[in-house]
Enzyme design. Sequence first.
Site, PDB file in Angstrom:
ATOM      1  N   HIS A  30      13.599 -49.603  17.609  1.00 39.26           N
ATOM      2  CA  HIS A  30      14.124 -49.279  16.290  1.00 39.26           C
ATOM      3  C   HIS A  30      13.064 -49.455  15.205  1.00 39.26           C
ATOM      4  CE1 HIS A  30      18.590 -49.812  17.619  1.00 39.26           C
ATOM      5  NE2 HIS A  30      17.933 -48.872  18.277  1.00 39.26           N
ATOM      6  N   LYS A  87       6.044  -9.470  -3.105  1.00 30.63           N
ATOM      7  CA  LYS A  87       6.663  -9.384  -4.438  1.00 30.63           C
ATOM      8  C   LYS A  87       7.583  -8.172  -4.531  1.00 30.63           C
ATOM      9  CE  LYS A  87       5.298  -8.464  -9.277  1.00 30.63           C
ATOM     10  NZ  LYS A  87       5.824  -9.611 -10.038  1.00 30.63           N
TER      11      LYS A  87
END
Length: 502
Positions: free
Chosen positions: A266, A135
């Site tokens: 595919h 922070k």
Amino acid sequence: MEKAALISVSDKKGVVDFAKFLQDKGYRILSTGLTGRLLKDNGVDVIFIEDYTSSKEILGGRVKTLHPLVHAGILFKRDDNEHVETVNSLGAFSIDIVVVNLYPFEETALSTDDLDKLIENIDIGGPTLLRAAAKNYRHVLVVSDPDDYKAVMENFDKIDEDFRKRMALKVFSLTSYYDGVIVDKLSENRFSFFNNSISLKILNRLRYGENPHQEAFFAKNPLFEGLADLIQLNGKELSYNNILDIDVAYRMMLERENTMCTIIKHNTPCGVAENEDVLKAYGNALACDPVSAFGGIIGINTTVNEELAKRIAERFYEVVVAFDYDEKALEILKTKKNLRVIKVPKVKSEFWEIRTVVGGYLIQQNDALSEFKYEVVSKKQPTEEQLKDLEFAFFVAKFTKSNAIVYAKDGMTKAIGGGQTSRIDSAKFAAARAKELNIDLKGSVMASDGFFPFRDSVDFAAGLGVEAIVEPGGSIRDKESIEAADEHDVALIFTHTRHFRH
């Protein structure tokens, strides 16, 4: 105000050298328990947190660093006079560097289901220190990964706010992941999504995604085995598309007890067969569409033997994936320099699926194996052999792109049609492909992943000589399909279970 580095780590790799480096740079070293004793034993001048705060560790060590002197020294703004005066009045150090890594909850979760052990390995002080430092990254350097010690030491005199921000973001990512693993484990992966927690561990960056201009990564769920635990035994680096195709083969492998070969192209099957003889299973799968199989993915749900390896090596495939390989088979497959040879673990076949949409996610249970239940709705009853083929064809349809149509006979696919916007078009496409390859569909069965909206698919199949059909049922025109089956003396069964795959 003295400047300090706070060091408290579970993973102690490299920490002694790093602490000595920071001490040489003029930082007082604050530390806790085992970390502090390790540093002191190796010549580092350590101030233990309990001496610094004049507060003994309590609750069996659960409360160590949760103290105003610690967090004020981390969180104060160095350019704010009021903040500086407050910290000075407390007599606190300016804790400019925080070096922390967390209790090994993930490792514990992989080794035990003992709730007491799991709870004791949930870190509290560590995440609190890390988040406080992250922070306040404008003023504080936070180091949460031992692999970053080297970069920090090499660039120490050039560390700027941008570097500190990157290290802080790494912390927020870590603590988010850490909490996600806790939720996954304690909820037994049932309620994670409702708690807004999805834990993913990035394994590696891929060369690219579906196309070269797309960035891509491969990640895993840290608590469950699966495709991310594959072992690559040969060949080029796996691509994004390889992994997608392997996943289809792998899902199919996990659901079948009978020896099976599936060929994926595919993201959809182009040939599947079951046979006690794995060599015959491969040959029958290939016979369905040897043209489309070129450059495909071979999936074998058993051990690849020498004879099968020889057959596979005769043709061009991208990947072979199996549960295991004989030593001779592996030698043969490794003669194909670019062939990716993959070994995968046998795992449970039930899990959660996540797909992205623009600005959101879709989350669902996978379409797991279920008992083949059916209702005969036609006058003609299917034979026992036809029922076996119907179940097999319906299984293959589950992994074929919707709208899916599968023709099968004797435990092998004869033709597969999928990905069409009309179900009758899928039926016609598969039949046309069979005709091109001189495959006779007479006497076969047909499976559909979804119901027939019209009777045309039944009429068409009967014209090909199909003798039995399986579909979910549920159309407002089911009666017409049943009537068509009876007119053509074709057996028709409803499963009342749909298997769309979009």
